[in-house]
Design an enzyme around this catalytic site. Structure first.
Site, PDB file in Angstrom:
ATOM      1  N   LYS A  16       0.822  -1.267   0.005  1.00 35.38           N
ATOM      2  CA  LYS A  16      -0.133   0.065   0.118  1.00 35.38           C
ATOM      3  C   LYS A  16       0.770   1.121   0.033  1.00 35.38           C
ATOM      4  O   LYS A  16       0.803   2.078  -0.786  1.00 35.38           O
ATOM      5  CB  LYS A  16      -0.905  -0.055   1.412  1.00 35.38           C
ATOM      6  CG  LYS A  16      -1.875  -1.006   1.286  1.00 35.38           C
ATOM      7  CD  LYS A  16      -2.597  -0.853   2.471  1.00 35.38           C
ATOM      8  CE  LYS A  16      -2.127  -0.915   3.856  1.00 35.38           C
ATOM      9  NZ  LYS A  16      -1.617  -2.369   4.327  1.00 35.38           N
ATOM     10  N   ARG A  91      -9.584   0.899   8.228  1.00 36.49           N
ATOM     11  CA  ARG A  91      -9.210  -0.236   8.202  1.00 36.49           C
ATOM     12  C   ARG A  91     -10.298  -1.010   9.279  1.00 36.49           C
ATOM     13  O   ARG A  91     -10.080  -2.150   9.311  1.00 36.49           O
ATOM     14  CB  ARG A  91      -8.256  -0.374   9.212  1.00 36.49           C
ATOM     15  CG  ARG A  91      -6.366  -0.364   8.632  1.00 36.49           C
ATOM     16  CD  ARG A  91      -5.565  -0.425   9.659  1.00 36.49           C
ATOM     17  NE  ARG A  91      -4.239  -1.274   9.232  1.00 36.49           N
ATOM     18  CZ  ARG A  91      -3.165  -0.707   8.665  1.00 36.49           C
ATOM     19  NH1 ARG A  91      -3.136   0.487   8.640  1.00 36.49           N
ATOM     20  NH2 ARG A  91      -2.210  -1.423   8.831  1.00 36.49           N
ATOM     21  N   ARG A 130      11.515  -6.198   4.986  1.00 38.61           N
ATOM     22  CA  ARG A 130      11.406  -4.691   4.673  1.00 38.61           C
ATOM     23  C   ARG A 130      12.366  -3.905   5.691  1.00 38.61           C
ATOM     24  O   ARG A 130      12.590  -4.098   6.710  1.00 38.61           O
ATOM     25  CB  ARG A 130       9.909  -4.432   5.217  1.00 38.61           C
ATOM     26  CG  ARG A 130       9.615  -2.708   5.158  1.00 38.61           C
ATOM     27  CD  ARG A 130       8.199  -2.358   4.817  1.00 38.61           C
ATOM     28  NE  ARG A 130       7.424  -2.917   6.188  1.00 38.61           N
ATOM     29  CZ  ARG A 130       6.066  -2.661   6.176  1.00 38.61           C
ATOM     30  NH1 ARG A 130       5.308  -2.136   5.130  1.00 38.61           N
ATOM     31  NH2 ARG A 130       5.486  -3.346   7.103  1.00 38.61           N
ATOM     32  N   ARG A 163      11.117  -1.775  10.896  1.00 45.84           N
ATOM     33  CA  ARG A 163      10.108  -1.368  11.783  1.00 45.84           C
ATOM     34  C   ARG A 163       9.836  -2.232  12.968  1.00 45.84           C
ATOM     35  O   ARG A 163      10.129  -3.529  12.998  1.00 45.84           O
ATOM     36  CB  ARG A 163       8.779  -1.187  10.694  1.00 45.84           C
ATOM     37  CG  ARG A 163       8.763  -0.167  10.273  1.00 45.84           C
ATOM     38  CD  ARG A 163       7.285  -0.237   9.323  1.00 45.84           C
ATOM     39  NE  ARG A 163       6.348  -0.833  10.331  1.00 45.84           N
ATOM     40  CZ  ARG A 163       4.939  -0.749   9.356  1.00 45.84           C
ATOM     41  NH1 ARG A 163       4.942  -0.050   8.203  1.00 45.84           N
ATOM     42  NH2 ARG A 163       3.960  -1.261   9.937  1.00 45.84           N
ATOM     43  N   ARG A 174      -0.811  -8.713  13.465  1.00 42.44           N
ATOM     44  CA  ARG A 174      -1.168  -7.754  12.215  1.00 42.44           C
ATOM     45  C   ARG A 174      -2.248  -8.445  11.288  1.00 42.44           C
ATOM     46  O   ARG A 174      -3.180  -7.964  10.813  1.00 42.44           O
ATOM     47  CB  ARG A 174      -0.258  -6.935  11.853  1.00 42.44           C
ATOM     48  CG  ARG A 174       0.662  -5.793  12.843  1.00 42.44           C
ATOM     49  CD  ARG A 174       1.868  -5.570  12.358  1.00 42.44           C
ATOM     50  NE  ARG A 174       2.016  -4.950  11.380  1.00 42.44           N
ATOM     51  CZ  ARG A 174       3.178  -4.820  10.282  1.00 42.44           C
ATOM     52  NH1 ARG A 174       4.140  -5.463  10.806  1.00 42.44           N
ATOM     53  NH2 ARG A 174       3.018  -4.194   9.235  1.00 42.44           N
TER      54      ARG A 174
HETATM   55  P1  AMP Z   1       0.804   0.342   8.980  1.00 37.75           P
HETATM   56  O1  AMP Z   1       2.179   1.190   8.857  1.00 37.75           O
HETATM   57  O2  AMP Z   1      -0.353   0.954   8.080  1.00 37.75           O
HETATM   58  O3  AMP Z   1       1.135  -0.826   8.869  1.00 37.75           O
HETATM   59  O4  AMP Z   1       0.358   0.772  10.443  1.00 37.75           O
HETATM   60  C1  AMP Z   1       1.038   0.245  11.403  1.00 37.75           C
HETATM   61  C2  AMP Z   1       0.075   0.121  12.575  1.00 37.75           C
HETATM   62  O5  AMP Z   1      -0.647   1.462  13.140  1.00 37.75           O
HETATM   63  C3  AMP Z   1      -0.943  -0.836  12.562  1.00 37.75           C
HETATM   64  O6  AMP Z   1      -0.748  -2.189  12.960  1.00 37.75           O
HETATM   65  C4  AMP Z   1      -2.117  -0.231  13.741  1.00 37.75           C
HETATM   66  O7  AMP Z   1      -1.609  -0.603  15.071  1.00 37.75           O
HETATM   67  C5  AMP Z   1      -1.743   1.086  13.524  1.00 37.75           C
HETATM   68  N1  AMP Z   1      -2.860   1.598  12.399  1.00 37.75           N
HETATM   69  C6  AMP Z   1      -2.476   2.462  11.401  1.00 37.75           C
HETATM   70  N2  AMP Z   1      -3.517   2.770  10.622  1.00 37.75           N
HETATM   71  C7  AMP Z   1      -4.525   2.413  11.529  1.00 37.75           C
HETATM   72  C8  AMP Z   1      -5.985   2.521  11.178  1.00 37.75           C
HETATM   73  N3  AMP Z   1      -6.553   2.857  10.205  1.00 37.75           N
HETATM   74  N4  AMP Z   1      -6.651   1.993  12.298  1.00 37.75           N
HETATM   75  C9  AMP Z   1      -6.210   1.333  13.437  1.00 37.75           C
HETATM   76  N5  AMP Z   1      -5.064   1.466  13.488  1.00 37.75           N
HETATM   77  C10 AMP Z   1      -4.042   1.934  12.507  1.00 37.75           C
END
Ligand code: AMP
Length: 218
Positions: A16, A91, A130, A163, A174
């Site tokens: 994404k 999400r 990553r 990360r 996740r």
């Molecule tokens: P990402 O970088 O998009 O994989 O997001 C990393 C982490 O941030 C996720 O595992 C969640 O803990 C939190 N997070 C990011 N976007 C959201 C969202 N839209 N709703 C809830 N938690 C989020």
């Protein structure tokens, strides 16, 4: 591209962020990544960061009202006037309903949702391999797209970091959160006829070229 709001949907590791970045550059639109905003808040130790840290480390979603608040504030910025790209948001179904209301209230029409589909084995390699540049945010992968020099960004020599949530147990959590809370959005948007599926198993450049071509006519 007619839609003012572009949404990137897909499992963790689907690409994404990588694809949203290319599309953002091509169409000169801001890329709003709730994950990036939350990671920045954690790094700075703000109240938001403190509220989100434990959930993120556990691979769970941050509460809807927290992320909806972040997005509402961010899309009110002047650079979002012509449109914006949501990367990793919504999400959950309540977040998607929030987006619908927000777009309607601001007269921005309906979103276009890009659903990036990737096989499980590829997802795992993408997540465990990553690495992200600590300076420019460029994303590498030790299996698929390694930097010329290990641990160093090709573009600016910045240190490449893993990360905190890209470890085996957090990755598992996740993926569970994606399956239970996020994957229902595929049906939600398909029923509204807003979904565009993308085969995300291919090389990032191939996907980006095809996707940008599609968006130019969309
Ligand atoms: P990402 O970088 O998009 O994989 O997001 C990393 C982490 O941030 C996720 O595992 C969640 O803990 C939190 N997070 C990011 N976007 C959201 C969202 N839209 N709703 C809830 N938690 C989020």
């Amino acid at each position: 591209m007619k839609a003012q709001a572009l949404i990137f949907l897909g499992a963790p590791g689907a690409g994404k962020g990588t694809q949203a970045r290319e599309v953002a550059k091509e169409f000169a639109l801001p890329q709003i990544s709730t994950g990036d905003i939350l990671r920045e808040a954690v790094k700075k130790g703000t109240a938001l960061g403190l509220a989100a840290k434990a959930k993120m480390e556990a691979g769970q979603l941050v509460p809807d009202e927290v992320v909806c608040g972040i997005v509402e504030e961010r899309v009110a910025e002047p650079d979002c006037r012509a449109g914006f790209i949501l990367d990793g948001f919504p999400r959950t179904i309540p977040q998607a309903e929030f987006v619908d209301k927000m777009l309607e209230a601001k007269g921005r029409g309906r979103p276009l949702v890009i659903n990036i589909q990737v096989e499980h084995d590829v997802l795992m390699k993408r997540l465990t391999g990553r690495r992200t540049c600590s300076v420019c945010g460029e994303i590498y992968n030790v299996y698929f797209n390694p930097p010329r020099k290990q641990g160093v960004c090709d573009k600016d020599g910045g240190k490449l970091l893993e990360r905190a949530d890209d470890n085996a147990e957090t990755i598992r959590q996740r993926l569970v959160a994606y399956q239970n809370q996020t994957s229902p959005l595929i049906d939600y948007y398909r029923r509204k006829n807003l979904l565009h599926d993308v085969d995300g198993n291919r090389e990032p450049e191939v996907i980006a070229t095809e996707l940008i071509g599609f968006l130019k006519g969309a």
